[in-house]
Design a protein around this motif. Structure first.
Motif, PDB file in Angstrom:
ATOM      1  N   MET A  77       0.643  -1.095  -0.215  1.00  0.00           N
ATOM      2  CA  MET A  77       0.335   0.125   0.151  1.00  0.00           C
ATOM      3  C   MET A  77       1.107   1.160  -0.035  1.00  0.00           C
ATOM      4  SD  MET A  77      -2.474  -0.965   2.509  1.00  0.00           S
ATOM      5  CE  MET A  77      -3.643   0.299   2.431  1.00  0.00           C
ATOM      6  N   ALA A  78       1.846   0.909   0.521  1.00  0.00           N
ATOM      7  CA  ALA A  78       2.743   2.949   1.208  1.00  0.00           C
ATOM      8  C   ALA A  78       4.150   2.125   1.355  1.00  0.00           C
ATOM      9  CB  ALA A  78       2.209   3.234   1.868  1.00  0.00           C
ATOM     10  N   THR A  79       4.935   3.002   1.595  1.00  0.00           N
ATOM     11  CA  THR A  79       6.969   2.238   2.107  1.00  0.00           C
ATOM     12  C   THR A  79       6.843   4.173   2.869  1.00  0.00           C
ATOM     13  OG1 THR A  79       7.173   1.538  -0.072  1.00  0.00           O
ATOM     14  CG2 THR A  79       8.840   2.777   1.798  1.00  0.00           C
ATOM     15  N   SER A  80       6.870   3.605   4.571  1.00  0.00           N
ATOM     16  CA  SER A  80       7.289   5.103   5.169  1.00  0.00           C
ATOM     17  C   SER A  80       8.235   5.294   5.669  1.00  0.00           C
ATOM     18  CB  SER A  80       5.539   4.926   6.561  1.00  0.00           C
ATOM     19  OG  SER A  80       5.598   5.175   7.465  1.00  0.00           O
ATOM     20  N   ASN A  81       8.502   6.444   5.546  1.00  0.00           N
ATOM     21  CA  ASN A  81       9.795   6.822   5.727  1.00  0.00           C
ATOM     22  C   ASN A  81       9.793   7.854   7.154  1.00  0.00           C
ATOM     23  OD1 ASN A  81      11.533   6.077   3.804  1.00  0.00           O
ATOM     24  ND2 ASN A  81      11.025   7.231   2.974  1.00  0.00           N
ATOM     25  N   GLU A  82      10.404   7.544   8.096  1.00  0.00           N
ATOM     26  CA  GLU A  82      10.508   8.194   9.396  1.00  0.00           C
ATOM     27  C   GLU A  82      10.568   9.708   9.019  1.00  0.00           C
ATOM     28  OE1 GLU A  82      13.779   9.324  11.525  1.00  0.00           O
ATOM     29  OE2 GLU A  82      12.608  10.368  13.017  1.00  0.00           O
ATOM     30  N   GLY A  83       9.773  10.402  10.061  1.00  0.00           N
ATOM     31  CA  GLY A  83      10.349  11.973   9.577  1.00  0.00           C
ATOM     32  C   GLY A  83       9.191  12.560   8.429  1.00  0.00           C
ATOM     33  N   SER A  84       8.951  11.687   7.591  1.00  0.00           N
ATOM     34  CA  SER A  84       8.948  12.500   6.256  1.00  0.00           C
ATOM     35  C   SER A  84       7.497  11.356   5.922  1.00  0.00           C
ATOM     36  CB  SER A  84      10.037  11.801   5.107  1.00  0.00           C
ATOM     37  OG  SER A  84       9.608  11.187   5.221  1.00  0.00           O
ATOM     38  N   LYS A  85       6.423  12.415   5.020  1.00  0.00           N
ATOM     39  CA  LYS A  85       5.382  11.558   4.393  1.00  0.00           C
ATOM     40  C   LYS A  85       5.843  10.537   3.517  1.00  0.00           C
ATOM     41  CE  LYS A  85       3.171  16.217   2.931  1.00  0.00           C
ATOM     42  NZ  LYS A  85       2.362  16.846   2.173  1.00  0.00           N
ATOM     43  N   ALA A  86       4.178   9.802   3.497  1.00  0.00           N
ATOM     44  CA  ALA A  86       4.213   8.647   3.483  1.00  0.00           C
ATOM     45  C   ALA A  86       4.468   8.267   1.530  1.00  0.00           C
ATOM     46  CB  ALA A  86       3.376   7.109   3.815  1.00  0.00           C
ATOM     47  N   THR A  87       4.937   7.273   0.852  1.00  0.00           N
ATOM     48  CA  THR A  87       4.735   7.347  -0.602  1.00  0.00           C
ATOM     49  C   THR A  87       3.666   5.928  -0.672  1.00  0.00           C
ATOM     50  OG1 THR A  87       7.499   8.003  -0.651  1.00  0.00           O
ATOM     51  CG2 THR A  87       6.739   7.223  -2.769  1.00  0.00           C
ATOM     52  N   TYR A  88       2.837   6.758  -1.185  1.00  0.00           N
ATOM     53  CA  TYR A  88       1.744   5.448  -1.671  1.00  0.00           C
ATOM     54  C   TYR A  88       1.686   4.972  -2.922  1.00  0.00           C
ATOM     55  CZ  TYR A  88      -0.938   7.282   2.057  1.00  0.00           C
ATOM     56  OH  TYR A  88      -1.031   7.467   4.152  1.00  0.00           O
ATOM     57  N   GLU A  89       1.226   3.861  -3.164  1.00  0.00           N
ATOM     58  CA  GLU A  89       1.675   2.892  -4.404  1.00  0.00           C
ATOM     59  C   GLU A  89       0.483   3.424  -4.688  1.00  0.00           C
ATOM     60  OE1 GLU A  89       3.416   0.834  -5.367  1.00  0.00           O
ATOM     61  OE2 GLU A  89       4.499   1.637  -3.964  1.00  0.00           O
ATOM     62  N   GLN A  90       0.326   2.788  -5.837  1.00  0.00           N
ATOM     63  CA  GLN A  90      -0.796   3.119  -7.544  1.00  0.00           C
ATOM     64  C   GLN A  90      -2.576   3.015  -6.436  1.00  0.00           C
ATOM     65  OE1 GLN A  90      -0.064   2.858 -11.562  1.00  0.00           O
ATOM     66  NE2 GLN A  90      -1.235   4.039 -12.574  1.00  0.00           N
ATOM     67  N   GLY A  91      -3.130   3.570  -7.060  1.00  0.00           N
ATOM     68  CA  GLY A  91      -4.242   3.302  -7.195  1.00  0.00           C
ATOM     69  C   GLY A  91      -5.127   3.571  -5.088  1.00  0.00           C
ATOM     70  N   VAL A  92      -4.258   3.068  -4.252  1.00  0.00           N
ATOM     71  CA  VAL A  92      -3.658   3.763  -2.979  1.00  0.00           C
ATOM     72  C   VAL A  92      -5.081   4.876  -2.231  1.00  0.00           C
ATOM     73  CG1 VAL A  92      -2.861   3.282  -0.463  1.00  0.00           C
ATOM     74  CG2 VAL A  92      -2.361   1.728  -2.486  1.00  0.00           C
ATOM     75  N   GLU A  93      -5.827   5.369  -2.228  1.00  0.00           N
ATOM     76  CA  GLU A  93      -6.308   6.625  -1.698  1.00  0.00           C
ATOM     77  C   GLU A  93      -5.643   7.339  -0.261  1.00  0.00           C
ATOM     78  OE1 GLU A  93     -10.784   4.846  -2.300  1.00  0.00           O
ATOM     79  OE2 GLU A  93     -10.611   7.217  -2.212  1.00  0.00           O
ATOM     80  N   LYS A  94      -4.075   8.265  -0.553  1.00  0.00           N
ATOM     81  CA  LYS A  94      -3.992   8.409   0.571  1.00  0.00           C
ATOM     82  C   LYS A  94      -4.970   9.104   1.774  1.00  0.00           C
ATOM     83  CE  LYS A  94      -2.079  12.742  -1.436  1.00  0.00           C
ATOM     84  NZ  LYS A  94      -0.865  13.539  -2.735  1.00  0.00           N
ATOM     85  N   ASP A  95      -6.000   9.955   1.748  1.00  0.00           N
ATOM     86  CA  ASP A  95      -6.810  10.260   2.421  1.00  0.00           C
ATOM     87  C   ASP A  95      -7.354   9.535   2.973  1.00  0.00           C
ATOM     88  OD1 ASP A  95      -7.586  12.733  -0.327  1.00  0.00           O
ATOM     89  OD2 ASP A  95      -6.314  13.119   1.086  1.00  0.00           O
ATOM     90  N   LYS A  96      -7.107   7.840   2.825  1.00  0.00           N
ATOM     91  CA  LYS A  96      -8.319   6.906   3.316  1.00  0.00           C
ATOM     92  C   LYS A  96      -7.650   6.510   3.927  1.00  0.00           C
ATOM     93  CE  LYS A  96     -11.636   2.892   2.611  1.00  0.00           C
ATOM     94  NZ  LYS A  96     -12.623   4.401   3.713  1.00  0.00           N
ATOM     95  N   PHE A  97      -6.443   6.112   3.981  1.00  0.00           N
ATOM     96  CA  PHE A  97      -5.645   4.820   4.268  1.00  0.00           C
ATOM     97  C   PHE A  97      -4.336   5.989   4.714  1.00  0.00           C
ATOM     98  CE2 PHE A  97      -6.950   1.507   4.119  1.00  0.00           C
ATOM     99  CZ  PHE A  97      -8.138   1.478   2.668  1.00  0.00           C
ATOM    100  N   LEU A  98      -4.114   6.400   6.461  1.00  0.00           N
ATOM    101  CA  LEU A  98      -3.111   7.455   6.128  1.00  0.00           C
ATOM    102  C   LEU A  98      -2.357   6.994   7.542  1.00  0.00           C
ATOM    103  CD1 LEU A  98      -5.646  10.433   8.605  1.00  0.00           C
ATOM    104  CD2 LEU A  98      -4.938  10.120   5.610  1.00  0.00           C
ATOM    105  N   ILE A  99      -1.292   7.316   6.840  1.00  0.00           N
ATOM    106  CA  ILE A  99      -0.104   6.914   7.142  1.00  0.00           C
ATOM    107  C   ILE A  99       1.150   7.392   8.329  1.00  0.00           C
ATOM    108  CG2 ILE A  99       2.442   5.437   7.013  1.00  0.00           C
ATOM    109  CD1 ILE A  99       0.550   4.023   4.649  1.00  0.00           C
ATOM    110  N   ASN A 100       0.691   7.411   9.760  1.00  0.00           N
ATOM    111  CA  ASN A 100       2.598   8.018   9.756  1.00  0.00           C
ATOM    112  C   ASN A 100       3.064   7.397  10.399  1.00  0.00           C
ATOM    113  OD1 ASN A 100       3.090   9.348  13.426  1.00  0.00           O
ATOM    114  ND2 ASN A 100       2.627  11.230  11.870  1.00  0.00           N
ATOM    115  N   HIS A 101       4.356   7.923  10.686  1.00  0.00           N
ATOM    116  CA  HIS A 101       5.832   7.161  11.371  1.00  0.00           C
ATOM    117  C   HIS A 101       6.720   8.527  12.294  1.00  0.00           C
ATOM    118  CE1 HIS A 101       9.219   4.769   9.771  1.00  0.00           C
ATOM    119  NE2 HIS A 101       9.134   4.695  10.801  1.00  0.00           N
ATOM    120  N   ALA A 102       6.436   8.724  13.006  1.00  0.00           N
ATOM    121  CA  ALA A 102       6.599   9.540  14.211  1.00  0.00           C
ATOM    122  C   ALA A 102       7.877   9.358  15.040  1.00  0.00           C
ATOM    123  CB  ALA A 102       5.131  10.021  14.942  1.00  0.00           C
ATOM    124  N   SER A 103       8.693   8.286  14.562  1.00  0.00           N
ATOM    125  CA  SER A 103       9.273   7.671  15.414  1.00  0.00           C
ATOM    126  C   SER A 103       9.897   6.416  14.597  1.00  0.00           C
ATOM    127  CB  SER A 103       9.210   7.568  16.858  1.00  0.00           C
ATOM    128  OG  SER A 103       8.807   5.732  16.858  1.00  0.00           O
TER     129      SER A 103
END
Lengths: 116, 113
Positions: A47-73
């Motif tokens: 669905m997505a790649t999450s890097n600490e401290g930055s915005k996630a990178t979503y795969e094509q077709g995945v709704e980023k507003d529906k699937f919120l990803i946070n990588h705070a630490s």
């Protein structure tokens, strides 16, 4: 070593509500975490790649507003399914890459989401 | 783009039978190759891996050899047990694509006593 946990393991929620799933690396620091979705008897879909401290990178077709990803630490990433609907019911699996490692990903046990 | 193709399941074997699950891949670079196992209701566990051509990964009696000439990474075990019943996923990771794992469709193995 290299243990990844997910919480909760199972969750049932009503349609229209939001659900948060946590993914933690217990004994290592993970600069990158991945979120997958798995339908019954099917493969894992990234669905997505999450890097600490930055915005996630979503795969094509995945709704980023529906699937919120946070990588705070370096040890925690969260996936929030917003306004869940029955079609969001699935098995969600996270994985984490060791900060000092290269290619190997360590997988969490998964979270079974059922939306009624 | 990169892709992984596995033989379709389900595969049903008797205990102590020989197992082969075929896996072929397509990649533009030089990927690392993996086999993961998923037991019912659980997440994935890394079974074995190989990072370059001709490497052989092995674990718990399972083996797979990275064959660049045939772009294959077939999983084998000489004598399966009931406890090996699970879904097996072949996967590749390409450093040039940020280390993302690309999975095959999975092969369900059922071992009968």
């Amino acid at each position: 070593g290299a243990v990844v946990s997910q919480h909760p393991s199972r969750v049932i929620c009503k349609s229209g509500t939001s659900v948060k799933i946590e993914c933690r690396s217990l004994d290592f620091q993970a600069t990158t975490m991945f979120w997958y979705r798995q339908f019954p008897k099917q493969s894992l879909m990234l669905m997505a790649t999450s890097n600490e401290g930055s915005k996630a990178t979503y795969e094509q077709g995945v709704e980023k507003d529906k699937f919120l990803i946070n990588h705070a630490s370096l040890t925690l990433s969260t996936l929030t399914v917003t306004s869940a609907h029955p079609e969001d019911s699935s098995f969600y699996i996270c994985s984490a890459k060791h900060r000092a490692g290269t290619y190997e990903q360590y997988f969490g046990p998964g979270t079974r989401l059922t939306v009624t | 783009g990169n892709s992984v193709t596995q033989m379709e399941g389900p595969v049903t074997l008797s205990e102590e039978a020989f197992l082969t699950i075929n896996c072929t891949y397509t990649a533009t670079g030089y990927p690392s190759l993996f086999w993961y196992v998923q037991y019912p209701g659980e997440g994935l566990q890394l079974l074995l891996k190989a990072t370059k051509a001709d490497d052989k990964g092995s674990n718990k009696g399972f083996e797979a050899t990275y064959r660049k000439e045939t772009t294959s990474f077939h999983l084998e075990k000489g004598s399966v047990q009931v406890s090996d019943s699970a879904v097996y996923f072949c996967a590749l990771s390409d450093y040039n694509q940020g280390g993302k794992l690309i999975f095959g469709q999975g092969t369900e193995l059922s071992v009968k006593p």
